[in-house]
Design a protein around this motif. Structure first.
Motif, PDB file in Angstrom:
ATOM      1  N   VAL A 259       0.839  -1.200   0.000  1.00 18.58           N
ATOM      2  CA  VAL A 259       0.000   0.000   0.000  1.00 18.58           C
ATOM      3  C   VAL A 259       0.873   1.248   0.000  1.00 18.58           C
ATOM      4  CG1 VAL A 259      -1.638   1.349   1.355  1.00 18.58           C
ATOM      5  CG2 VAL A 259      -1.943  -1.129   1.127  1.00 18.58           C
ATOM      6  N   GLU A 260       1.867   1.289   0.882  1.00 19.50           N
ATOM      7  CA  GLU A 260       2.707   2.466   1.000  1.00 19.50           C
ATOM      8  C   GLU A 260       3.497   2.716  -0.283  1.00 19.50           C
ATOM      9  OE1 GLU A 260       4.919   1.638   4.511  1.00 19.50           O
ATOM     10  OE2 GLU A 260       3.275   2.198   5.863  1.00 19.50           O
ATOM     11  N   GLU A 261       3.964   1.658  -0.930  1.00 19.18           N
ATOM     12  CA  GLU A 261       4.686   1.815  -2.183  1.00 19.18           C
ATOM     13  C   GLU A 261       3.764   2.321  -3.285  1.00 19.18           C
ATOM     14  OE1 GLU A 261       7.517   1.894  -5.176  1.00 19.18           O
ATOM     15  OE2 GLU A 261       7.707   1.905  -2.986  1.00 19.18           O
ATOM     16  N   ALA A 262       2.520   1.837  -3.316  1.00 22.10           N
ATOM     17  CA  ALA A 262       1.555   2.292  -4.323  1.00 22.10           C
ATOM     18  C   ALA A 262       1.282   3.786  -4.173  1.00 22.10           C
ATOM     19  CB  ALA A 262       0.259   1.496  -4.203  1.00 22.10           C
ATOM     20  N   ILE A 263       1.096   4.236  -2.927  1.00 17.21           N
ATOM     21  CA  ILE A 263       0.845   5.667  -2.699  1.00 17.21           C
ATOM     22  C   ILE A 263       2.057   6.490  -3.133  1.00 17.21           C
ATOM     23  CG2 ILE A 263       0.423   7.416  -0.934  1.00 17.21           C
ATOM     24  CD1 ILE A 263      -1.208   5.305   0.592  1.00 17.21           C
TER      25      ILE A 263
END
Length: 453
Positions: A188-192
């Motif tokens: 999730v953090e990488e996608a954001i």
């Protein structure tokens, strides 16, 4: 629901149904004499339309999902689907004649399930066949964390996408597992990070409340995790367990209920979670737009030409996409189970150009249904129901047509200032009761009779 007084419904569980469209797709039926597409749009305003494309494919099917979606399709099926979408768009644009699209959305499913060349191909045929300039209008796409990468986000931004909506549901790994969603926080953090790096102005994050084992503290922790990324929008969705979803099948195997059942008393903590989440977002400077939607004070103005969902049309392309004229809503068939989705999708892939040029499945809206749609869509979001606009559009007085609206004031759920009727905080919290309460008897009967597969 209209046979009940609102006071009676307020004694029930507050989460009855999400009125995101009216009439619901379960009220659609085969049309015995399919009208030509060109005839259906001939007398409609076509200078401010919404173009929606539906990509029904996903990496996995979330346990709560009751949308028209299929996990892990065959690669050849994806290629055939893109070709069919282009064919449908070409036929539809020809039938529309002179037109202009002023809003664009790419949803699903997960549109970014497509690989980068396929995504580029989609944007290319949109520009080729539709009268649309994605760089000058609000244009959004839905993504899931595991499908986001730098190449896809660059393609989206270069095409004109200015809003990305991503379903997080929860930042707690345990809660995500309860939703049958194989997601990790690091992904999730990488996608954001990739979305922000692409320079897309508006990021929306979706969270769910009512997950098994979720507490007020854990829900607020997810909200705080989301706020750390400073999203321009946040949606808080109550969990519904609907027939034929993964959570419903799990419940059935464990001896649970086959579907969400109306209860005479509150049996869960969703209302408490909603109230705590709402308070946290308001304290963080977000403005509440509807029961579900919160917007940051610094969120960019959507801009672009004016569009009004109550009066301007929507054109849906793809299997499962809805289209709206003033008097006719239409789409492909509706299904949730993998078998029914596969059957409907197979039928879509077999269609020829002639079949796309007529409307064979939908629901006609008489004057009463058009009024109800206007009221439901206006009332459940801020700033509320404009009685002057209603009078201008329909030539009648809203409270004469729908006297049941007086009950909103009797129950302390709404306020009226001049010509504007707006739900107050208590009313917004009960939006999933008020929406179903406003459904006509005829539409309610069609929805009850629908055989969902």
């Amino acid at each position: 629901m209209t046979a009940h007084r609102l006071s009676e419904l307020l004694q029930l569980e507050p989460y009855q149904a999400y009125s995101y469209s009216y009439p619901h797709k379960s009220a659609y039926r085969p049309i015995t004499q399919p009208p030509p597409l060109a005839d259906a749009w001939a007398s409609e305003p076509r200078d401010a339309l919404f173009l929606y494309l539906h990509v029904p494919f996903c990496s996995y099917r979330c346990g709560f999902c009751n949308l028209f979606a299929m996990a892990r399709p065959a690669p050849a099926q994806v290629e055939a689907y893109l070709a069919q979408m282009e064919k449908q768009l070409r036929v539809t644009a020809d039938a529309l004649g002179e037109h202009r699209f002023v809003r664009f959305a790419l949803g699903g499913g997960t549109p970014t399930y497509l690989d980068a060349p396929q995504l580029q191909r989609l944007f290319d045929f949109v520009q080729r066949h539709a009268n649309i300039d994605l760089h000058s209008i609000p244009a959004g796409i839905e993504v899931s964390p595991e499908t986001v990468d730098a190449a896809k986000m660059k393609i989206c931004r270069d095409a004109g996408i200015d809003r990305v909506s991503m379903g997080i549901q929860s930042f707690s790994d345990a809660e995500v597992r309860s939703l049958v969603r194989p997601q990790q926080r690091a992904v999730v953090e990488e996608a954001i990070t990739q979305i922000r790096a692409a320079g897309i102005p508006t990021l929306n994050l979706d969270l769910i409340y009512g997950i098994a084992g979720q507490t007020v503290a854990s829900f607020l922790s997810s909200i705080d995790s989301a706020l750390a990324f400073q999203p321009e929008e946040l949606y808080l969705y109550p969990l519904y367990v609907r027939p034929h979803t993964g959570l419903d099948r799990i419940g059935a195997k464990e001896g649970g209920k086959r579907s969400f059942v109306i209860h005479p008393e509150s049996v869960d903590n969703r209302l408490a979670l909603y109230e705590a989440g709402r308070e946290r977002l308001l304290a963080a400077g977000y403005v509440q737009v509807s029961m579900r939607m919160f917007r940051a004070a610094n969120a960019p103005d959507s801009g672009g030409p004016a569009y009004c969902c109550q009066s301007d049309g929507m054109v849906g392309i793809g299997c499962g996409a809805r289209s709206y004229t003033s008097g006719l809503h239409y789409s492909s068939e509706y299904g949730v189970s993998r078998r029914s989705v596969a059957d409907i999708l197979a039928h879509y892939l077999e269609r020829d150009e002639a079949s796309f040029a007529s409307i064979d499945y939908g629901v006609r809206l008489d004057e009463d249904e058009r009024r109800r749609r206007f009221v439901i869509q206006s009332l459940l979001a801020q700033p509320g129901l404009d009685l002057a606009q209603y009078r201008e559009r329909f030539g009648t007085e809203c409270f004469d047509d729908l006297p049941q609206l007086d009950q909103l004031f009797e129950q302390g759920l709404a306020t009226r200032e001049d010509a504007l009727v707006a739900l107050n905080d208590t009313g917004l919290a009960r939006a999933d009761t008020i929406g179903p309460w406003l459904i006509s008897a005829g539409v309610a009967e069609r929805m009850r009779d629908y055989q969902l597969d």
